[in-house]
Design a protein around this motif. Structure first.
Motif, PDB file in Angstrom:
ATOM      1  N   VAL A  80       0.856  -1.286   0.039  1.00 32.64           N
ATOM      2  CA  VAL A  80      -0.024  -0.009   0.029  1.00 32.64           C
ATOM      3  C   VAL A  80       0.880   1.264   0.031  1.00 32.64           C
ATOM      4  N   ASP A  81       1.970   1.144   0.814  1.00 30.26           N
ATOM      5  CA  ASP A  81       2.870   2.401   0.913  1.00 30.26           C
ATOM      6  C   ASP A  81       3.440   2.821  -0.644  1.00 30.26           C
ATOM      7  N   GLU A  82       3.724   1.537  -1.210  1.00 32.03           N
ATOM      8  CA  GLU A  82       4.306   1.874  -2.526  1.00 32.03           C
ATOM      9  C   GLU A  82       3.311   2.532  -3.543  1.00 32.03           C
ATOM     10  N   LEU A  83       1.795   2.141  -3.352  1.00 35.22           N
ATOM     11  CA  LEU A  83       0.839   2.617  -4.318  1.00 35.22           C
ATOM     12  C   LEU A  83       0.654   4.297  -3.745  1.00 35.22           C
ATOM     13  N   LYS A  84       0.654   4.393  -2.268  1.00 34.43           N
ATOM     14  CA  LYS A  84       0.361   5.752  -1.822  1.00 34.43           C
ATOM     15  C   LYS A  84       1.661   6.798  -2.355  1.00 34.43           C
ATOM     16  N   ALA A  85       2.838   6.218  -2.635  1.00 38.96           N
ATOM     17  CA  ALA A  85       3.929   7.098  -2.810  1.00 38.96           C
ATOM     18  C   ALA A  85       4.110   7.496  -4.400  1.00 38.96           C
ATOM     19  N   SER A 101      -3.385 -13.119 -13.657  1.00 34.86           N
ATOM     20  CA  SER A 101      -2.709 -14.046 -12.834  1.00 34.86           C
ATOM     21  C   SER A 101      -3.039 -14.052 -11.464  1.00 34.86           C
ATOM     22  N   SER A 102      -2.982 -15.339 -10.875  1.00 28.82           N
ATOM     23  CA  SER A 102      -3.070 -15.356  -9.328  1.00 28.82           C
ATOM     24  C   SER A 102      -2.300 -14.389  -8.522  1.00 28.82           C
ATOM     25  N   GLN A 103      -1.232 -14.519  -9.036  1.00 29.12           N
ATOM     26  CA  GLN A 103      -0.268 -13.308  -8.385  1.00 29.12           C
ATOM     27  C   GLN A 103      -0.694 -11.916  -8.448  1.00 29.12           C
ATOM     28  N   LEU A 104      -1.383 -11.437  -9.448  1.00 29.40           N
ATOM     29  CA  LEU A 104      -1.829 -10.395  -9.410  1.00 29.40           C
ATOM     30  C   LEU A 104      -2.991 -10.046  -8.650  1.00 29.40           C
ATOM     31  N   LYS A 105      -3.818 -10.998  -8.654  1.00 28.94           N
ATOM     32  CA  LYS A 105      -5.090 -11.188  -7.773  1.00 28.94           C
ATOM     33  C   LYS A 105      -4.839 -10.880  -6.290  1.00 28.94           C
ATOM     34  N   ALA A 106      -3.665 -11.877  -5.959  1.00 31.51           N
ATOM     35  CA  ALA A 106      -3.176 -11.776  -4.296  1.00 31.51           C
ATOM     36  C   ALA A 106      -2.741 -10.402  -4.348  1.00 31.51           C
ATOM     37  N   TRP A 107      -2.080  -9.616  -5.252  1.00 31.72           N
ATOM     38  CA  TRP A 107      -1.559  -8.479  -4.872  1.00 31.72           C
ATOM     39  C   TRP A 107      -2.614  -7.481  -4.419  1.00 31.72           C
ATOM     40  N   PHE A 108      -3.786  -7.451  -5.127  1.00 32.18           N
ATOM     41  CA  PHE A 108      -5.187  -6.707  -5.355  1.00 32.18           C
ATOM     42  C   PHE A 108      -5.519  -7.063  -3.887  1.00 32.18           C
ATOM     43  N   ASP A 109      -5.703  -8.408  -3.415  1.00 28.92           N
ATOM     44  CA  ASP A 109      -6.118  -8.485  -2.225  1.00 28.92           C
ATOM     45  C   ASP A 109      -5.639  -8.210  -0.877  1.00 28.92           C
ATOM     46  N   HIS A 110      -4.211  -7.797  -1.302  1.00 26.94           N
ATOM     47  CA  HIS A 110      -3.468  -7.162  -0.257  1.00 26.94           C
ATOM     48  C   HIS A 110      -3.742  -5.628   0.013  1.00 26.94           C
ATOM     49  N   VAL A 111      -3.669  -4.985  -1.232  1.00 29.12           N
ATOM     50  CA  VAL A 111      -3.947  -3.685  -1.389  1.00 29.12           C
ATOM     51  C   VAL A 111      -5.405  -3.154  -1.226  1.00 29.12           C
ATOM     52  N   TRP A 113      -7.777  -2.672   0.881  1.00 28.03           N
ATOM     53  CA  TRP A 113      -7.944  -2.509   2.332  1.00 28.03           C
ATOM     54  C   TRP A 113      -8.939  -1.516   2.978  1.00 28.03           C
ATOM     55  N   PRO A 114     -10.013  -1.937   3.710  1.00 28.78           N
ATOM     56  CA  PRO A 114     -10.974  -1.171   4.039  1.00 28.78           C
ATOM     57  C   PRO A 114     -10.551  -0.229   5.009  1.00 28.78           C
ATOM     58  N   GLY A 115     -10.689   1.005   5.109  1.00 27.63           N
ATOM     59  CA  GLY A 115     -10.378   2.332   5.820  1.00 27.63           C
ATOM     60  C   GLY A 115      -8.817   2.852   5.337  1.00 27.63           C
ATOM     61  N   VAL A 116      -8.150   2.087   4.515  1.00 23.77           N
ATOM     62  CA  VAL A 116      -6.774   2.551   4.397  1.00 23.77           C
ATOM     63  C   VAL A 116      -6.746   2.824   2.546  1.00 23.77           C
TER      64      VAL A 116
END
Length: 205
Positions: A80-85, A101-111, A113-116
């Motif tokens: 998330v910090d990478e995206l914000k910056a 790809s599942s790798q990209l889906k996993a990235w989106f699942d991490h970023v 983020w409710p409230g963030v």
């Protein structure tokens, strides 16, 4: 100072056209605007699929998190910090079984983020990552932008929805498609994509 984030996700390695063209765009932006370039290669360093430690840890207060939750949330916070910056985000996605790809889906699942990265207001969800430019490069062997296969493009529209959900609505889509129909078709598709990218970069000069 301009800050560009390049996120690639194709497991095809050196053969990946989405990675090739996303990198072309990111390096072209840096060449014209200067600044920094951060590269996040999700194929080389895939984020784990989300697990209970992440789901529970992201809603717990920092002092109440278990060591496992701390680690899970730490990765999400880093992404998330990478995206914000970033001022500019270049995202490369190669179609796998009609979707990203599942790798990209996993990235989106991490970023995602409710409230963030998104919140809820009186009118519903609201993305919180605003004021950024996104270049989305999608690659597919067939032609999915139009014609009979268009309804089966579960890659581009899905990614646009996820980006918009977290506030990234200023998106330029670059498609490279139709590369499986023989050498001439592949050559033409690549040339068309190169022309499109050069046109986008020319606007930055």
């Amino acid at each position: 100072m301009n800050r560009t984030l390049l996120v690639t996700s194709s497991p095809r390695g050196a053969e990946s056209l989405s990675t090739r063209f996303a990198t072309h765009i990111a390096e072209g932006i840096q060449e014209r605007l200067g600044g920094s370039l951060i590269v996040r290669d999700l194929a080389a360093n895939p984020p784990p699929h989300i697990a209970p430690a992440y789901m529970q840890g992201r809603i717990a207060s920092p002092e109440a998190r278990t060591p496992e939750q701390v680690q899970a949330v730490k990765l999400a916070q880093e992404l998330v910090d990478e995206l914000k910056a970033a001022d500019v985000i270049v995202l490369g996605s190669g179609m796998i079984n009609f979707g990203p790809s599942s790798q990209l889906k996993a990235w989106f699942d991490h970023v995602t983020w409710p409230g963030v990265t998104f919140g809820y207001g009186d009118t519903g969800p609201k993305g919180l990552l605003v004021g950024k430019k996104v270049y989305l490069v999608t690659a597919a062997g067939g032609v999915f932008s139009e014609g009979v296969w268009a309804p089966f493009d579960f890659q581009t529209n899905y990614l646009l929805h996820l980006l918009g959900f977290i506030g990234l609505t200023d998106v330029e889509v670059v498609r490279v498609e139709g590369t499986v129909f023989g050498p001439d078709a592949a050559k033409a598709a690549i040339a068309n994509t190169e022309t499109t990218i050069e046109g986008l970069l020319a606007k930055l000069a």
